[in-house]
Write a protein that holds these residues in place. Structure first.
Motif, PDB file in Angstrom:
ATOM      1  N   UNK A  69       0.833  -1.203   0.000  1.00 17.29           N
ATOM      2  CA  UNK A  69       0.000   0.000   0.000  1.00 17.29           C
ATOM      3  C   UNK A  69       0.864   1.249   0.000  1.00 17.29           C
ATOM      4  N   UNK A  70       0.214   2.383  -0.121  1.00 13.65           N
ATOM      5  CA  UNK A  70       0.967   3.633  -0.192  1.00 13.65           C
ATOM      6  C   UNK A  70       0.920   4.377   1.135  1.00 13.65           C
ATOM      7  N   UNK A  71       1.993   5.104   1.393  1.00 18.67           N
ATOM      8  CA  UNK A  71       2.141   5.876   2.620  1.00 18.67           C
ATOM      9  C   UNK A  71       2.036   7.356   2.265  1.00 18.67           C
ATOM     10  N   UNK A  72       1.281   8.164   3.036  1.00 19.09           N
ATOM     11  CA  UNK A  72       1.187   9.596   2.742  1.00 19.09           C
ATOM     12  C   UNK A  72       2.556  10.264   2.806  1.00 19.09           C
ATOM     13  N   UNK A  73       2.802  11.152   1.849  1.00 24.51           N
ATOM     14  CA  UNK A  73       4.061  11.897   1.841  1.00 24.51           C
ATOM     15  C   UNK A  73       3.826  13.289   1.259  1.00 24.51           C
ATOM     16  N   UNK A  74       4.838  14.117   1.313  1.00 30.08           N
ATOM     17  CA  UNK A  74       4.731  15.508   0.864  1.00 30.08           C
ATOM     18  C   UNK A  74       4.342  15.602  -0.606  1.00 30.08           C
ATOM     19  N   UNK A  75       4.740  14.641  -1.401  1.00 29.93           N
ATOM     20  CA  UNK A  75       4.479  14.669  -2.831  1.00 29.93           C
ATOM     21  C   UNK A  75       3.006  14.652  -3.211  1.00 29.93           C
ATOM     22  N   UNK A  76       2.143  14.221  -2.298  1.00 24.97           N
ATOM     23  CA  UNK A  76       0.699  14.177  -2.572  1.00 24.97           C
ATOM     24  C   UNK A  76       0.006  15.502  -2.271  1.00 24.97           C
ATOM     25  N   UNK A  77       0.746  16.489  -1.795  1.00 28.25           N
ATOM     26  CA  UNK A  77       0.160  17.775  -1.417  1.00 28.25           C
ATOM     27  C   UNK A  77      -0.351  18.547  -2.624  1.00 28.25           C
ATOM     28  N   UNK A  78      -1.337  19.417  -2.401  1.00 36.27           N
ATOM     29  CA  UNK A  78      -1.862  20.241  -3.487  1.00 36.27           C
ATOM     30  C   UNK A  78      -0.988  21.484  -3.662  1.00 36.27           C
ATOM     31  N   UNK A  79      -1.083  22.168  -4.812  1.00 32.60           N
ATOM     32  CA  UNK A  79      -0.278  23.368  -5.054  1.00 32.60           C
ATOM     33  C   UNK A  79      -0.507  24.432  -3.973  1.00 32.60           C
ATOM     34  N   UNK A  80       0.541  25.127  -3.579  1.00 38.20           N
ATOM     35  CA  UNK A  80       0.456  26.065  -2.454  1.00 38.20           C
ATOM     36  C   UNK A  80      -0.493  27.233  -2.714  1.00 38.20           C
ATOM     37  N   UNK A  81      -0.684  27.617  -3.963  1.00 42.65           N
ATOM     38  CA  UNK A  81      -1.590  28.726  -4.285  1.00 42.65           C
ATOM     39  C   UNK A  81      -3.030  28.425  -3.907  1.00 42.65           C
ATOM     40  N   UNK A  82      -3.447  27.173  -4.040  1.00 44.55           N
ATOM     41  CA  UNK A  82      -4.854  26.821  -3.821  1.00 44.55           C
ATOM     42  C   UNK A  82      -5.087  26.021  -2.548  1.00 44.55           C
ATOM     43  N   UNK A  83      -4.074  25.916  -1.720  1.00 40.97           N
ATOM     44  CA  UNK A  83      -4.243  25.197  -0.460  1.00 40.97           C
ATOM     45  C   UNK A  83      -5.189  25.964   0.449  1.00 40.97           C
ATOM     46  N   UNK A  84      -6.222  25.319   0.927  1.00 35.04           N
ATOM     47  CA  UNK A  84      -7.194  25.967   1.807  1.00 35.04           C
ATOM     48  C   UNK A  84      -8.343  26.632   1.071  1.00 35.04           C
ATOM     49  N   UNK A  85      -8.382  26.506  -0.251  1.00 39.15           N
ATOM     50  CA  UNK A  85      -9.476  27.082  -1.032  1.00 39.15           C
ATOM     51  C   UNK A  85     -10.451  25.982  -1.442  1.00 39.15           C
ATOM     52  N   UNK A  86     -11.723  26.371  -1.672  1.00 36.23           N
ATOM     53  CA  UNK A  86     -12.694  25.380  -2.142  1.00 36.23           C
ATOM     54  C   UNK A  86     -12.574  25.178  -3.652  1.00 36.23           C
ATOM     55  N   UNK A  87     -13.473  24.395  -4.249  1.00 35.32           N
ATOM     56  CA  UNK A  87     -13.358  24.062  -5.676  1.00 35.32           C
ATOM     57  C   UNK A  87     -13.473  25.280  -6.584  1.00 35.32           C
ATOM     58  N   UNK A  88     -14.135  26.337  -6.119  1.00 36.31           N
ATOM     59  CA  UNK A  88     -14.296  27.537  -6.937  1.00 36.31           C
ATOM     60  C   UNK A  88     -13.177  28.545  -6.702  1.00 36.31           C
ATOM     61  N   UNK A  89     -12.233  28.214  -5.819  1.00 38.40           N
ATOM     62  CA  UNK A  89     -11.091  29.093  -5.578  1.00 38.40           C
ATOM     63  C   UNK A  89     -11.339  30.151  -4.521  1.00 38.40           C
ATOM     64  N   UNK A  90     -12.336  29.934  -3.667  1.00 40.07           N
ATOM     65  CA  UNK A  90     -12.653  30.892  -2.612  1.00 40.07           C
ATOM     66  C   UNK A  90     -12.287  30.314  -1.249  1.00 40.07           C
ATOM     67  N   UNK A  91     -11.849  31.184  -0.352  1.00 39.79           N
ATOM     68  CA  UNK A  91     -11.546  30.761   1.016  1.00 39.79           C
ATOM     69  C   UNK A  91     -12.853  30.764   1.811  1.00 39.79           C
ATOM     70  N   UNK A  92     -13.136  29.687   2.529  1.00 40.68           N
ATOM     71  CA  UNK A  92     -14.392  29.582   3.267  1.00 40.68           C
ATOM     72  C   UNK A  92     -14.220  30.108   4.686  1.00 40.68           C
ATOM     73  N   UNK A  93     -15.135  30.984   5.090  1.00 41.38           N
ATOM     74  CA  UNK A  93     -15.110  31.548   6.438  1.00 41.38           C
ATOM     75  C   UNK A  93     -16.438  31.244   7.123  1.00 41.38           C
ATOM     76  N   UNK A  94     -16.370  30.860   8.397  1.00 43.63           N
ATOM     77  CA  UNK A  94     -17.573  30.503   9.143  1.00 43.63           C
ATOM     78  C   UNK A  94     -18.298  31.744   9.639  1.00 43.63           C
ATOM     79  N   UNK A  95     -19.626  31.673   9.590  1.00 40.66           N
ATOM     80  CA  UNK A  95     -20.466  32.799   9.979  1.00 40.66           C
ATOM     81  C   UNK A  95     -21.498  32.305  10.986  1.00 40.66           C
ATOM     82  N   UNK A  96     -21.664  33.066  12.079  1.00 37.78           N
ATOM     83  CA  UNK A  96     -22.635  32.684  13.096  1.00 37.78           C
ATOM     84  C   UNK A  96     -23.734  33.723  13.276  1.00 37.78           C
TER      85      UNK A  96
END
Length: 141
Positions: A69-96
């Motif tokens: 089987x495969x072991x998680x490693x740094x190579x599976x990471x997503x590009x740094x520009x879009x890390x933390x963004x949703x599929x549409x490229x927006x950062x999600x913020x919680x609202x109460x």
């Protein structure tokens, strides 16, 4: 002043192109990413499939044998520009509540209504978000 504004708009367009390319690349990489399963997950149900790092001194998975089987490693990471963004490229913020909507930038952010928000406040937040032109990720019309 005009040339500076054009230059800023131009760089902004370039930046958005980079983000779009990175989002496509991330989607492509996610399709190829294997399922990381715990060592010997198939032997007992109580272990579960969720990933746990192998710790044994003779562990074949830890040594990196391909059949295990495969072991998680740094190579599976997503590009740094879009890390933390949703599929549409927006950062999600919680609202109460409604006042939290003032902190959201309509160009860069999308809001997610908190899980503990009741029906009455949720409706108020949705109406206010529509007025301000804010996208809500966990609400579909």
């Amino acid at each position: 002043l005009i040339s500076v504004a054009c230059y800023c708009i131009f760089t902004g367009e370039l930046y958005m192109d980079k983000i779009k390319k990175s989002l496509k690349l991330r989607a492509k990489l996610k399709r190829k990413t294997p399922v990381f399963r715990r060592q010997e997950w198939y032997k007992t149900v109580s272990l579960g499939e969720k990933w746990r790092s192998p710790k044994g001194i003779d562990s074949k998975l830890k040594r990196g044998e391909k059949a295990r089987g495969s072991v998680p490693s740094v190579g599976y990471r997503s590009p740094s520009l879009v890390r933390g963004l949703n599929q549409k490229g927006l950062k999600e913020k919680r609202v109460f509540n409604k006042s939290d909507l003032k902190k959201i930038n309509t160009m860069k952010d999308a809001c997610v209504i908190g899980r503990t928000v009741g029906k009455k406040k949720r409706i108020e937040i949705i109406k206010k978000a529509e007025e301000l032109g804010i996208k809500i990720s966990n609400f579909n019309l």
